[in-house]
Design an enzyme around this catalytic site. Structure first.
Site, PDB file in Angstrom:
ATOM      1  N   ASP A  27      39.850  47.092  47.358  1.00 57.83           N
ATOM      2  CA  ASP A  27      39.173  46.485  46.224  1.00 57.83           C
ATOM      3  C   ASP A  27      40.256  46.055  45.237  1.00 57.83           C
ATOM      4  O   ASP A  27      41.438  46.360  45.407  1.00 57.83           O
ATOM      5  CB  ASP A  27      38.155  47.450  45.585  1.00 57.83           C
ATOM      6  CG  ASP A  27      37.090  46.683  44.792  1.00 57.83           C
ATOM      7  OD1 ASP A  27      37.316  45.498  44.486  1.00 57.83           O
ATOM      8  OD2 ASP A  27      36.033  47.261  44.470  1.00 57.83           O
TER       9      ASP A  27
HETATM   10  C1  BGC Z   1      34.611  44.766  42.682  1.00 62.01           C
HETATM   11  C2  BGC Z   1      34.307  44.206  44.041  1.00 62.01           C
HETATM   12  C3  BGC Z   1      34.560  42.726  44.060  1.00 62.01           C
HETATM   13  C4  BGC Z   1      35.986  42.466  43.654  1.00 62.01           C
HETATM   14  C5  BGC Z   1      36.368  41.001  43.677  1.00 62.01           C
HETATM   15  C6  BGC Z   1      35.963  44.333  42.173  1.00 62.01           C
HETATM   16  O1  BGC Z   1      36.144  44.658  40.838  1.00 62.01           O
HETATM   17  O2  BGC Z   1      34.523  46.162  42.724  1.00 62.01           O
HETATM   18  O3  BGC Z   1      32.987  44.495  44.379  1.00 62.01           O
HETATM   19  O4  BGC Z   1      34.277  42.194  45.314  1.00 62.01           O
HETATM   20  O5  BGC Z   1      36.170  42.952  42.339  1.00 62.01           O
HETATM   21  O6  BGC Z   1      35.782  40.296  42.681  1.00 62.01           O
END
Ligand code: BGC
Length: 759
Positions: free
Chosen positions: A295
């Site tokens: 993530d």
């Molecule tokens: C979130 C994810 C997301 C990623 C990209 C993160 O902060 O937890 O769910 O896909 O950002 O935007």
């Protein structure tokens, strides 16, 4: 550490035994088909030509802000030209997408195409209800359609990879990300997970309108203590396996191309650096063969967790754990080369990462077809897309209370009040970056179009508005009407990532305004738009009907209009238990019994305890003194405009062995005056287990359409397969004994029978 290693080894032995035992079990094992062979040899052919730097480049997912305007930064072009970047997220300028891809394909050393990613979570331009709303449809087709359309629209912007579906089981409505989740039940979440993956990826990932799915967030993220986002997760392995893993297994079985690690730690080890979870469980056990992405910064956040000493250590831990690609942070880019030189990470490990990534790029056919087809417009906001979004919003809407006020008739004079009746942006909900308010149909838009006899006074300008200056106008308008239609709830920004709330009542002065409106004596219909269940015990007796619309998306207004006026029937059912207050959370229907099981509504309320009473536990079991233990509305709950009656539960066999199945049947009658659709639900309880078992578990459901007065028999089959669970020895098996079974309208009621499973 040693204990964990031991658990790991025991698990492996047991798991191997299990695999041998279950050789004929249904589990997707990647087969070496001819196509796969071709892909593998191509992967190896490319890999053989790559330098170490280019290999590291493939593991680099670079983030850009979708809001950045102006020139494409030179530094990005150079990085792509040098093969230092494998994928991008949030490049939302078509010219940039084309230019970056051109540089990658034509100018980078091995011409390896980029993948462009985006959080296309519940629609791209045409926004569907938030995923928690879609879950309320209890309908795989609806979920699949929504992701199919999202893929079609977003691929026209060059996006070939979405960070969805989010498959975190969520048992705590304080958690902001419950909005993105499939709810609290692993059976429902698994059905939806499969459907979403199939919708995004289509029959063939190589189709330019298919996009790679990403099952996220692996794993346990929804169990953050206190519902506070990113918080610590502690859970037993059987809990992890029985509740949190099944939707990921379903997504992997459906062919999910990628998986994202979650921000949280599980039992002390952040998932991004958790070798056991990523290698043993995800790859070994679940059979995942796509690539794993971190993530956003979750690699380097392992330093804040107190697991990695610094960025380099974070890279070492992630690489050892088996993380293929790093999102936004640069711990791999900055450190992998040194780590390999120092022998802390092997080049063979890096080669595996690159293979996993290249395989998906080949499956997406990006080598042959790296650009957006010229004729692919995405049919953004096409009639057909809007129609599906409207259908989904109708199927997601849950009627929670109705004291003979709904549906309204066209002659009713309506006072439309409340902060969310005409807020296009808010009704789109969290993660709807690309949906435009100009294309959004609010309830007011829909009422205008349908020539409804209404007057609109907001009363409050937004959901958190605490001022009362708009009250008097709202109240006088209400007095001149037959019915008050109050659109309340939460704005989009009050749920989603990093937006947890400790109190989940209606915010601002909404309660105050509703109480004042109640004094007019006019019936009140409360329509809630929100990213989570909103606690309403403090207002429920003042209103005559409650409709939960979630954040319903682009076509929410039309869907709500159809439900309110009875053009469509409310069909949605709660995919999460609806709490009485936040102090009850986490709450979930499939809890254990405890040694002193709570009996619904039988407890000593604190107001009945004598002043100066002696300490005693008598009269109370696992209850709260102020609210007992039942939720306000149970999982699976939802009303219709007609009534249903369940009769005659029958069971084909009282005892089955491990190879047999039995059929459970009940008849369901529409006893009301209107035609309607009921969600008939099947629950099972395993009374005694080698580890304690939940008081109920959803094992099946069926949507049944019934004309007024009509009766239908609804049957479900059960075999030992459905009764399996992972026990404390990590064995996934059904156990002999007695089982209770219910067929009914929700998790707290139904007709009961029982049967035995014996050898
Ligand atoms: C979130 C994810 C997301 C990623 C990209 C993160 O902060 O937890 O769910 O896909 O950002 O935007």
């Amino acid at each position: 550490m040693k204990l964990q290693q031991l658990t790991k080894s025991i698990f492996f032995v047991l798991f191997s035994l299990l695999l041998i035992n279950c050789a004929n079990e249904e589990k997707t094992v990647p087969t070496a088909s001819a196509t796969n062979d071709k892909v593998e040899s191509k992967v190896n052919e490319i890999l053989a030509k790559m330098t170490l730097e280019e290999k590291i480049g493939q593991t680099n997912l670079r983030g850009t802000s979708s809001r950045v305007k102006g020139q494409l930064p030179e530094e990005l072009k150079t990085a792509v030209r040098n093969g230092e970047i494998g994928a991008f997220l949030n490049v939302m300028n078509l010219e940039y997408v084309e230019e970056l891809q051109r540089i990658a394909v034509e100018e980078s050393p091995n011409g390896i195409p980029l993948i462009f990613a985006r959080d296309v979570i519940h629609g791209f331009k045409t926004i569907f209800p938030i995923p928690l709303g879609l879950a309320a449809s209890f309908d795989a087709e609806t979920a699949k359609k929504s992701s199919e359309i999202a893929a079609y629209e977003s691929s026209s912007a060059g996006i070939r990879w979405t960070f969805a579906p989010m498959l975190d089981i969520a048992r705590d409505s304080r958690w902001g990300r419950i909005a993105e989740s499939p709810g609290e039940d692993p059976y429902l979440a698994s059905i939806l997970g499969k459907a979403y993956v199939e919708g995004f990826q289509g029959n063939d990932l190589s189709n330019p309108t298919s996009i790679a799915a990403c099952a996220k967030h692996f794993i346990g993220y929804g169990a953050a203590i206190g519902g506070r986002d990113y918080n610590t997760v502690n859970m037993s392995e059987p809990l992890l396996r029985n509740i949190y893993l099944p939707p990921f297994q379903a997504a992997v079985n459906a062919g999910a191309a990628t998986v994202m690690t979650s921000f949280n730690e599980v039992n002390g080890i952040p998932v991004t650096g958790n070798e056991f979870l990523l290698k043993d469980v995800l790859r070994g056990e679940l059979g995942f063969n796509g690539f794993v992405v971190s993530d956003w910064d979750s690699t380097i956040e392992m330093t804040a967790h107190g697991f990695a000493r610094d960025e380099k250590h974070a890279a070492e831990l992630s690489a050892t754990a088996g993380l293929d690609m790093e999102m936004t942070s640069k711990s791999y880019e900055n450190n992998l080369k040194d780590l390999i030189a120092e022998g802390k990470v092997s080049e063979a490990q890096l080669d595996d990462f690159v293979r996993n990534i290249l395989r998906i790029k080949l499956q997406l056919n990006l080598f042959e077809n790296p650009y957006i087809p010229k004729d692919h417009t995405g049919n953004l906001y096409a009639e057909a897309h809007l129609a599906e979004a409207k259908k989904a919003a109708i199927k997601s809407t849950v009627l929670l209370k109705n004291k003979n006020v709904l549906p309204l008739t066209n002659t009713t004079k309506v006072a439309v009040i409340g902060p969310l009746a005409n807020k296009p942006h808010e009704q789109l909900g969290t993660w709807s970056f690309d949906g435009e308010r100009e294309h959004t149909v609010t309830p007011i838009d829909a009422f205008k179009k349908a020539n409804i006899n209404y007057q609109f006074v907001e009363g409050l300008t937004h959901s958190r508005d605490k001022t009362t200056k708009g009250f008097s106008k709202a109240i006088s308008t209400a007095k001149n009407s037959d019915v008050i239609l109050f659109f309340g709830g939460e704005e989009a920004i009050l749920s989603g990532e990093a937006h947890s709330r400790s109190n989940i009542d209606l915010p601002g002065a909404q309660i105050q305004l509703l109480k004042q409106l109640a004094k007019t004596g006019k019936p009140i219909v409360l329509v809630i738009m929100a990213g989570r269940p909103i606690t309403i015990t403090n207002i429920i007796d003042d209103v005559d009907a409650v409709v939960m619309a979630w954040h319903p998306g682009t076509m929410g207004g039309e869907a709500i209009h159809e439900i309110i006026y009875g053009i469509s029937q409310p069909e949605g059912r709660l995919p999460v238990s609806w709490p009485k207050n936040a102090g009850q959370l986490p709450y979930f229907y499939n809890h254990k019994n405890t040694g002193r099981p709570a009996i619904p509504d039988e407890y000593v309320h604190m107001d009945s305890i004598a002043i100066g009473a002696w300490q005693s536990s008598l009269g109370n079991d696992s209850h709260y003194l102020d609210i007992g233990y039942t939720p306000h509305f149970p999982f699976g709950y939802g009303l219709s405009y007609t009534d249903f009656k369940y009769d005659n539960i029958t069971i084909s066999k009282e005892t089955i062995n491990f190879n047999e199945e039995l059929t459970i049947t009940a008849s369901v009658t529409n006893t009301g005056k209107k035609d309607g659709k009921e969600l008939v639900q099947l629950y099972v309880q395993d009374l005694v287990g080698s580890i304690t078992r939940p008081i109920r578990e959803l094992k099946g459901f069926e949507h049944v359409s019934l004309k007024s007065g009509e009766t239908k028999e609804v049957s479900f089959k059960i075999s030992s397969e459905d009764l399996k669970f992972v026990n404390s020895k990590m064995i996934n098996a059904a156990e002999e004994g007695k089982f209770n079974v219910w067929i009914g309208p929700n998790a707290a009621s139904g007709l009961q029978s029982s049967f035995y499973l014996k050898k």
